[in-house]
Enzyme design. Structure first.
Site, PDB file in Angstrom:
ATOM      1  N   TYR A 180       0.955  -0.694  -0.112  1.00 18.53           N
ATOM      2  CA  TYR A 180       0.435   0.274   0.038  1.00 18.53           C
ATOM      3  C   TYR A 180       0.522   0.939  -0.032  1.00 18.53           C
ATOM      4  O   TYR A 180       0.712   1.975  -0.574  1.00 18.53           O
ATOM      5  CB  TYR A 180      -1.227   0.143   1.091  1.00 18.53           C
ATOM      6  CG  TYR A 180      -2.217  -1.461   1.421  1.00 18.53           C
ATOM      7  CD1 TYR A 180      -3.080  -1.228  -0.070  1.00 18.53           C
ATOM      8  CD2 TYR A 180      -2.340  -2.068   1.389  1.00 18.53           C
ATOM      9  CE1 TYR A 180      -3.824  -2.080  -0.189  1.00 18.53           C
ATOM     10  CE2 TYR A 180      -3.077  -3.061   1.869  1.00 18.53           C
ATOM     11  CZ  TYR A 180      -3.643  -3.351   0.873  1.00 18.53           C
ATOM     12  OH  TYR A 180      -4.732  -3.957   0.522  1.00 18.53           O
TER      13      TYR A 180
HETATM   14  C1  LIG Z   1       0.343  -8.219  -1.586  1.00 13.33           C
HETATM   15  C2  LIG Z   1      -0.782  -8.688  -2.760  1.00 13.33           C
HETATM   16  C3  LIG Z   1      -2.239  -8.172  -3.239  1.00 13.33           C
HETATM   17  C4  LIG Z   1      -0.136  -8.044  -3.936  1.00 13.33           C
HETATM   18  O1  LIG Z   1      -0.608  -8.564  -5.388  1.00 13.33           O
HETATM   19  P1  LIG Z   1       0.660  -9.101  -6.411  1.00 13.33           P
HETATM   20  O2  LIG Z   1      -0.651  -8.819  -7.378  1.00 13.33           O
HETATM   21  O3  LIG Z   1       1.363 -10.032  -6.121  1.00 13.33           O
HETATM   22  O4  LIG Z   1       0.605  -7.986  -6.866  1.00 13.33           O
HETATM   23  P2  LIG Z   1       1.450  -6.875  -8.392  1.00 13.33           P
HETATM   24  O5  LIG Z   1       1.892  -8.449  -9.235  1.00 13.33           O
HETATM   25  O6  LIG Z   1      -0.353  -6.109  -8.806  1.00 13.33           O
HETATM   26  O7  LIG Z   1       2.355  -5.817  -7.797  1.00 13.33           O
HETATM   27  C5  LIG Z   1       2.024  -4.546  -8.436  1.00 13.33           C
HETATM   28  C6  LIG Z   1       3.099  -2.951  -7.524  1.00 13.33           C
HETATM   29  O8  LIG Z   1       3.361  -3.709  -6.930  1.00 13.33           O
HETATM   30  C7  LIG Z   1       4.278  -4.238  -5.602  1.00 13.33           C
HETATM   31  N1  LIG Z   1       4.510  -5.116  -4.796  1.00 13.33           N
HETATM   32  C8  LIG Z   1       3.810  -6.551  -4.284  1.00 13.33           C
HETATM   33  N2  LIG Z   1       3.573  -6.893  -3.308  1.00 13.33           N
HETATM   34  C9  LIG Z   1       4.494  -5.778  -2.434  1.00 13.33           C
HETATM   35  C10 LIG Z   1       5.063  -6.125  -1.269  1.00 13.33           C
HETATM   36  N3  LIG Z   1       4.350  -6.080  -0.672  1.00 13.33           N
HETATM   37  N4  LIG Z   1       5.377  -5.114  -1.062  1.00 13.33           N
HETATM   38  C11 LIG Z   1       6.295  -3.750  -2.025  1.00 13.33           C
HETATM   39  N5  LIG Z   1       5.351  -4.276  -3.103  1.00 13.33           N
HETATM   40  C12 LIG Z   1       5.084  -5.158  -3.408  1.00 13.33           C
HETATM   41  C13 LIG Z   1       5.089  -5.405  -7.211  1.00 13.33           C
HETATM   42  O9  LIG Z   1       6.773  -5.250  -7.547  1.00 13.33           O
HETATM   43  C14 LIG Z   1       4.601  -4.584  -8.318  1.00 13.33           C
HETATM   44  O10 LIG Z   1       5.940  -3.163  -8.221  1.00 13.33           O
HETATM   45  P3  LIG Z   1       6.180  -2.752 -10.002  1.00 13.33           P
HETATM   46  O11 LIG Z   1       4.007  -2.305  -9.982  1.00 13.33           O
HETATM   47  O12 LIG Z   1       6.517  -1.449  -9.988  1.00 13.33           O
HETATM   48  O13 LIG Z   1       5.984  -3.809 -11.200  1.00 13.33           O
HETATM   49  C15 LIG Z   1      -1.018 -10.487  -3.161  1.00 13.33           C
HETATM   50  O14 LIG Z   1       1.136 -10.866  -2.462  1.00 13.33           O
HETATM   51  C16 LIG Z   1      -1.667 -10.713  -1.815  1.00 13.33           C
HETATM   52  O15 LIG Z   1      -2.797 -11.318  -2.075  1.00 13.33           O
HETATM   53  N6  LIG Z   1      -0.677 -11.009  -0.185  1.00 13.33           N
HETATM   54  C17 LIG Z   1      -2.283 -12.275   0.076  1.00 13.33           C
HETATM   55  C18 LIG Z   1      -3.338 -11.646   0.950  1.00 13.33           C
HETATM   56  C19 LIG Z   1      -2.738  -9.778   1.626  1.00 13.33           C
HETATM   57  O16 LIG Z   1      -1.680  -9.866   1.576  1.00 13.33           O
HETATM   58  N7  LIG Z   1      -3.570  -9.130   0.784  1.00 13.33           N
HETATM   59  C20 LIG Z   1      -3.926  -8.221   1.979  1.00 13.33           C
HETATM   60  C21 LIG Z   1      -4.014  -8.015   3.193  1.00 13.33           C
HETATM   61  S1  LIG Z   1      -3.855  -6.144   3.497  1.00 13.33           S
END
Ligand SMILES: CC(C)(COP(=O)(O)OP(=O)(O)OC[C@H]1O[C@@H](n2cnc3c(N)ncnc32)[C@H](O)[C@@H]1OP(=O)(O)O)[C@@H](O)C(=O)NCCC(=O)NCCS
Length: 170
Positions: A138
């Protein structure tokens, strides 16, 4: 092709959703449907229609911070409660992670909130991250931490409009 659709319990039965966080998996499987019926939250699914799977989801609902909580969170004196929207949940299935799906979901949620802000008054969008890793996701997308709680983050409606009104995930 991934398509955003309003929550339907039929879609959840297609294939078990697993984002690696049992709390978020279980909520979708067991509680999303009743929350939807009660108008407690609104959940949007990102469906992989070809594979018949839920690639990810987010839920939105209203929220409010008391004046005291608003002041300690944002460091500014508040006389009245702070009306807010809550990004209550956002999760991507393990098989779809790392391909921009999380960003797509976040942009979709925030663009819906930009549209809602024309009709409903709220000053901030709040998210309570499950852990530091989620908080970093976020932070990367413009949210700021509450001063008094590292895993709670917010985005002002002004920033929301400026950043997300016309933006597309790159
Ligand atoms: C966190 C989550 C939503 C990220 O989803 P994702 O589809 O893997 O992320 P994306 O591929 O869309 O990433 C988008 C961007 O965010 C970055 N990003 C992804 N996860 C990140 C993290 N944990 N910390 C920092 N940056 C992150 C990516 O590097 C990417 O950057 P870029 O645009 O510069 O390439 C996913 O890992 C998830 O569902 N986790 C488990 C559930 C969870 O924790 N949800 C949040 C609950 S509060």
């Amino acid at each position: 092709m991934l398509i955003a659709r309003p929550f339907t319990s039929a879609a959840i039965k297609l294939h078990p959703f697993d984002c690696g966080e049992p709390e978020l998996n279980e909520w979708l499987a067991r509680y999303a449907s009743q929350s939807e019926k009660k108008d407690n939250v609104r959940t949007t699914l990102l469906l992989d229609e070809e594979a018949q799977r839920v690639a990810g989801y987010f839920s939105l609902r209203t929220f409010e911070l008391s004046a005291a909580d608003g002041e300690s969170a944002m460091g500014r004196k508040r006389r009245y409660p702070v009306p807010a929207m809550l990004l209550a949940r956002l999760a991507v299935d393990n098989d779809y992670k790392g391909h921009g799906v999380g960003k797509l979901l976040l942009f979709d949620a925030l663009q819906r909130l930009v549209a809602a802000a024309d009709d409903i008054g709220f000053e901030i969008v709040v998210v309570h991250a499950l852990h530091e890793d989620a908080a970093c996701f976020y932070l990367k997308h413009g949210f700021r931490r509450f001063l008094d709680h590292e895993l709670s983050l917010f985005l002002t409606t002004k920033d929301l409009r400026a950043t997300f009104a016309a933006a597309e995930p790159s």
